[in-house]
Every structure is written in C-alpha cells, then in structure tokens.
Design an enzyme around this catalytic site. Sequence first.
Site, PDB file in Angstrom:
ATOM      1  N   HIS A 847       0.765  -1.274   0.129  1.00 58.47           N
ATOM      2  CA  HIS A 847       0.182  -0.233  -0.036  1.00 58.47           C
ATOM      3  C   HIS A 847       0.782   1.353  -0.060  1.00 58.47           C
ATOM      4  O   HIS A 847       1.985   1.100   0.062  1.00 58.47           O
ATOM      5  CB  HIS A 847      -1.245  -0.014   1.174  1.00 58.47           C
ATOM      6  N   CYS A 874       3.222  -4.559   6.517  1.00 59.58           N
ATOM      7  CA  CYS A 874       3.052  -4.406   5.323  1.00 59.58           C
ATOM      8  C   CYS A 874       4.217  -3.871   4.761  1.00 59.58           C
ATOM      9  O   CYS A 874       5.147  -3.543   5.118  1.00 59.58           O
ATOM     10  CB  CYS A 874       1.785  -3.496   5.079  1.00 59.58           C
TER      11      CYS A 874
END
Length: 898
Positions: A847, A874
């Site tokens: 992301h 992430c």
Amino acid sequence: MRKAKIIRTRQVVSPLLTLLAAVALSGVTTVHASDNTDKTPAVNESVQSSATSQQEQAAATDRKADTLSDDDLEKLIDRSDATPTQDILKMKDGVPSDQQEAWLTVAKRVADQDLSTSHREQVILYNETKIVVPAPKAAAPSAESDASNQASNASAQNPSSAASSAAASSSSSSAAASSSSQSKPEAAPAKNEAASAAATPAPVTDNRYVSVTDKNAVLYADLNGTKKQEGAAVYQRTFKSQAKYQKDGVTYLALYDANQTLQGYMNQASIKVAAGAGGVWTNASGYASLTKPGQDVYGNLDTKQVIKKSDDVLDNTYFISGAYHHLDGQVYYSLYDSHNNWLGYMAGSGFETVNSAEGAWAAASGYAKVVDKNYAIYNSFKFDATGSTDHYYQQYFKKVGQYHHVNGAVYYSVFDLFGHWLGYVNSAAVQNVTIANPEGTWQADDRYVTVTDNRATLYSDFNWTKKQAATDVMLQTFKSTGKYHNLNGLTYLSLYDKDGNWRGYINQQSITAGVSDGGAWLPANAYTTFTAANVNAYADFNQQKVATSGAGLVNQTVNISGQYHAFGGVVYYSIYDVRGKWLGYVDASQVKTTSSAAGLWLPHDGYLTTTQSGQMIYTNLDSFAGGRTTTANYQRTFRIMGEYKHYNGATYYSLYDGNGNWMGYLNSALGSESKEAQGVWMNYNANVLITASNAALYSSFFNMTRDTSSLYGGVYQVSGKYSHVNGTTYYSLYDGNRWLGYLASWATTPYMDYYDWTKPSQSKPYPDVNMYPNLSIEVDIAKQRVYIKNGSTNLYTMYASTGIDNSTPRGHFAIQTERGYSFYNANEGMGARYWTSFLDHGVYLFHSVPTDANGNYIVSQAKMLGKQPGSHGCVRLTIPDAQWINAHIKVGTPVYIY
C-alpha cells in the site's frame, strides 16, 4: 409583336378532275387502253397531255408544307381486292383531302404501269367514281402474217416506202401479234434462225414521241436481238417513233433522234407516249437559282417558244416541279414561284440547282443601315430567330453575301462592325449605304502598350481577318505607331514588336499604355527569396543602373508588388522590403516566386535544441497558426530539415523529431543549433542514484565503454546534459573529479535525504504486464526495494519501507483477490491508500505511505521510504507505485520476500 404575313395562293382546278367529270357515266367511267395495233389509242395522247399538265399541277401542290410525296401516296394504294382478271386500286385512309387529286394521279400512273406488264383490267375506285382501263384484246394468229415475212431488212430501214407497199399485209400481221408475250421480261428478237432474213417483219407507220420509262430497257441495233444500249444509257431519253414492228408477239418501235437518225429498236412496253418532243413529265424537285444572264425561258417545248429571258428574273429562286427529257437531248425543268405562278421551262444548264429554299449564295458587299426595327435575324434558313433588328436600329451591318429566297425575299448575310457574324436579315429591314473609309483615318501614335485582354484579337485588316489571338501575345508590350477611329466607335492601334515587325491592329480597349519602354505597370502580389549574391535589382529597364546589389539582397525575402513586361522582352518585378522600401526592378527569369510571405524553402541540415519555454511552434508561416509550444518541448532536440527566410526578417527552421514526424516551424532564435544528433551541451548540476544495473555508459555518442553493474546503487555527480534527438537525455557523469561517461537519465534517480514519495520511483514508464508472462514481485528487506521482474530480468525498481522488527514475513506468496482504495486502522492510528493483499486475505498488504485519520499523508513516515523499515508488517510504496500495483498486478502473481 409583329403580325405574321399571310401568303395567299390561288386555287388550281385539276385538269384530271375536269377530264373525269366529262367522261363519268352513272358513276362509272371507262377508259379503253391501246390494243397494241396501229390504231391510235382512244385516250392515249389526250390523257397523256392532260396527265402531264395534271402531274405538273400535282407536283406544284406537293411543294406546300407537310405534303406527302408521290412515293408516300403510292403506299396509300390498297390492292387487296384484286381478282384473277382485275387489279383493283382503292384509296387507303390517311390521304389528306387536299392531296386526293394527287393520289388519283399516282394511281393512274401505277395502273398504266401494271397494264403494260399484267395485261389485266385496271379498276381505280376514287370517291364515287369508278375508272376502268380494260385489258388489251388478244388477236388470233393469221396466215396472212406470212406476207409480212417477205419484207426485207432494207425496207425496215425505209419505213415510209414500206408502209405504202405493204399496208394490208402489215395491218393483218400486226393484229396477229400475241399480246401475252408482253407479260414476260424483256425478250430480244429471235436470232440465228434459218429463215431470219425472210422473216423480218414489215413496218407499220408510226409518228409519235416516246420517252423511255423502264430503267432496264434495251435498245437493239436490229430486230435480231443485237443490243446497242441499255439501262441508264437510254432511261428517260425521248425519241421519235417512226415505225413499229411485230415480232414474236412483241411490238418494237424504230426510234429516231432529233437529227432524224435511227438509234435502234425498243420494246414498246419500255416506253410511254409523250404529247410532243419534250417527252413525258418526270418527277423532279429542288430549287433553281437563276444566276446566269441571257438564258431562255420557254412557254412550249415543242415549238421552243421563248417567252422571256432570265435577265428579267435574274437571281430569283424558283421551285422545280418536274422535268422533261427533250428529244434534243437536254433536260428542261418546269419552274414555279412561291405563289404557284408558272415561270416556264428552262434547260438545266441555264440555272444553278440548289437543295434548299434560300437559293444559291450570291456576292454582296458594302454596308447597310438598319432602318426597320421589326425584322428577325436568323442563324439558318429554318428561320429560327436568334435576334432582332430592334437591337441594332440605326446601326450598320457589313454585308458578305445574299440569298434570293424562293419566298421572294432577299436575305443578306451580315456581320456587325466588330467582325462578328450575326446571321441572315431581310433586305427590307436595311438601307444600303456607301461608306468610303469605315476604318477611319490614320493618326500618329507613339506609345508603348501592353496587351492585357486575353479575349482580344489582332487583325490583319479591317475586314476582321484574324492575324493572331491575343492569348498568344498576352502581357507582351508593343510600340503603337498609329491609330484609327473606326466606324464601330472603337479605336484600333497599329502595333510593332521590338524587331520592327508589324503585328496587326488591336482594339485599344485590349491594351494598357505604359509611360516608358517598360510597358504598363501590372499588379502582382508574390514573394521571392534571393539565394545568390549576383542578382541585382535595377533602377531602369535597360539594366544600366543598379538600385540594390545582389550582396544586399542575398538571403532576404522581398515582396513583389508589381510587374512590367518590357518592350525588350524581359519581365521585371518591382520589389519592396518589409518596411515598404522600394528596392528596384529585378529580372523575373533570375528569381523564383511564391505566394507565401515565408519565402522560398531553402536547404538546411542540422539539429536544434530548444532553449526557451513558452514559445509557439507554427504549422503555417502565413497565418502563424500553431499546435505545439516549446513548453512541452523545452530543452528537446529536433532535426532541422530546411529553413525559410521570412519576409518579416526572421529565419524559421522546419523541425522533425527522431521518428521522422514533422513538428512544425520554430524561430531559429529560440534554440541552439548543433551539427550532432545529441544537440547542444546544457548546464546541469545534481547528485543521482544509479537505479539500473545494466544501462550503457558511453565515452562518446554512441561508443559504449561499460555498463552500470558496478555503479548500481551508488550516488554520483552530474555536471551537464544533452537532450538527444532520439528523445533520451544523457547525463555527463562524474565520480568526484573522475569523468565516468554519458549515462541515460532513465538509469538514475535524483538523490535526496529522502525519496519523493509522491512520484513514481523511476522516471521511465511502468512495464506493460500483458507483455510479460513470467511476471513476479520481489521484496529486498535489506535494501528496502521492491523489484518488478520477468523471470530473472528486472523491469522496474520501487522504493519500499517494510515492517519494523522484521515483522514483514519472508517467503514465497502470491497476490490475492482482496484489494481496495483505502483503509484506516484505529488501533495503529494510521491507514493507507491503494492496498493489495498478498497474505492472509487482507492482513499483509502492498500500500501507499501511511495516512492519518483525516486521510492526510504522514510525512515523517513517508520519509522512511527506501531508507528504513517503518510499517507493522506491510510493504509501503510511493503513492503512484502503490496505485499501479493495485490497478495492474493480477491475482496469482508470485511474491517473493527475502
């Protein structure tokens, strides 16, 4: 509008009707035909004479408009009711009432012809009248016929003595002739018989004029079948028959010419009896123009009574209404005027035969003045009017010929005073005048004139004989030495060329006078670019005085505002610069012209690097329309393929990109020119990070020395750059003071303390995932980089920030179906955009750099990108990188984290 003139014709009572009325009995009239004996036919000569007169009258009637010809009337004879013993001739529908008498004439002629061949009774049904022409009776053979065989050939040559010595024998012999033999084709007298000489028939006195009416008739030299002449040689000739002979059932006539010389013998079936030496009436039509003086006009062809001379009616035109082939060998025509008034008979050699009613052309000259407005002008004698004398009233015509029409009028063929043929006009509309000097008197002239009307004509005389079309001398200058004020109201100039040759007369309206031997000033609007220093502009038309030297004109575009076609044959342009300053006259053969203010295209080869932003690149140098600017093409290099020295003083290059696409015209002052394709060197100072391990490093364009594998990941200095025409920017790369070479800018990224997380990690485009079947994503935690690969080949490198405390899982994974635009984790107090799951279905993601509760990017976290871990497991990316993965990376794409 003029009233039409009414031509009244007199009524003619047909002699044939008179005859029929006289012999009509109870509605049936019987006319007996000849029985082929020596008896005079009951109505033969009287009917022939009446029929001849009636035929002429019928032919005169045929001259009326819309009448049927004899051939047409013959087609209207109905013979369908014939019997074995009778031929019945009836009138079909379609015969006009005013031509029924003419039909009867034709029917009588047909009946006579059929009677001579079929020997059957001929019955003509005409209105309420029945006309019967009986068949000849056949006489029985007599023994007395042997007596006729005693006559000798000598007696045949002396018919008068033979007639007196053997009258009784000849009468019985002729009565014995079989009339049935006449139904056969022309039969020659028997030949080579043993008793031929003894069988020569005795003559019977004859004293008639006969005309040959059979086109296939044969004239025999003797009664033994020796042919002398036949067909056209005797057809329609008239002879005197002085004796007749019966042989083998056929009656032969001894035919004599006008000199009483025996011409030969002919079957009586091939002739018709004439009323006199003129012969029988034959059909003839057309028109006779009496153009020959001193010719006789006869009232009687037997007595040759002259009733007038052609001088009395000279030049008049008459209808031809029949012909007579006279015994004297000449053909005489019966002539009528347009009112059916008979003129008389004239020999064919005494007039000119024409095919149309206007008659023969006759000479006419001089001038005529229009005095009547009410006449038409025709372009043919079909009388289709193309104009009216009203338009030319009180003006003059020139006559070039005349026609004496059969209607009695004289028509002039006329031209106007400008040499244009107008047509035919009735002589009653004009008055002949004498004009001694219609072209006017010569007056001196001393001017140089230029022909400016391409519709004009040069004439060799004032009869308007064309000498040369003005299109051949258009824009040429001549010397006018004299002029004439013509009767037509125009002035004509007498022109000479530079060699002293007279060129003709021309209408003054077709020229423009000049003030010198340069001729007339003529407008022009063009441009020329001077490309050579030896072409001067002069102050005169003799090239004696230079106004502007070629050195002062070279590489300059000037305006051509006028031109002169000088008397000497040279064309000069009058030229001006952009400030309106007159530069002189230039020989037109020394320059090329263009309609564009850009001037002429000039060759130029090189490269231009744009150095100013916000300037227009033009597509048209007259309107200065443009589609591009240098803002989007700033510091870009283009190929120069030609230039224009514009009238405004600027030079414009015609530019093309590295793929050969035309870009437009750019002012040469808005860039720097180079002879090399890389363009010009441009100052540029920056630190860059090498982001490609296999990019070429050049020592010159394009001499590769090595690749960037050993420099990959290092930071180096740039001291300048080139924008190559191929579209790539090349950095001049240094390591401290050591020059490394030229490197494409796409293999680097600007080096900063932090990376720009708002832009793609590299300046080159993202790869097309559809082109790479073995696409995968690798994450290097140690280097904080993400690599988009196809097999072992790296396609694109991205800055990354992985999990703190090694919270990003290592191993082999794959892109999952879960992805979205944004999320926010309240427990962590941050979220992100453009997320794509690669593990645990929404737990571990690719992301963007993190956002706060309000959706704003957290800058302190974003600056960690590419330098250190910062996430909770992430893989963080720049905003565009995260968006690209979210939009393009397919489910199932392998992910390898190490």
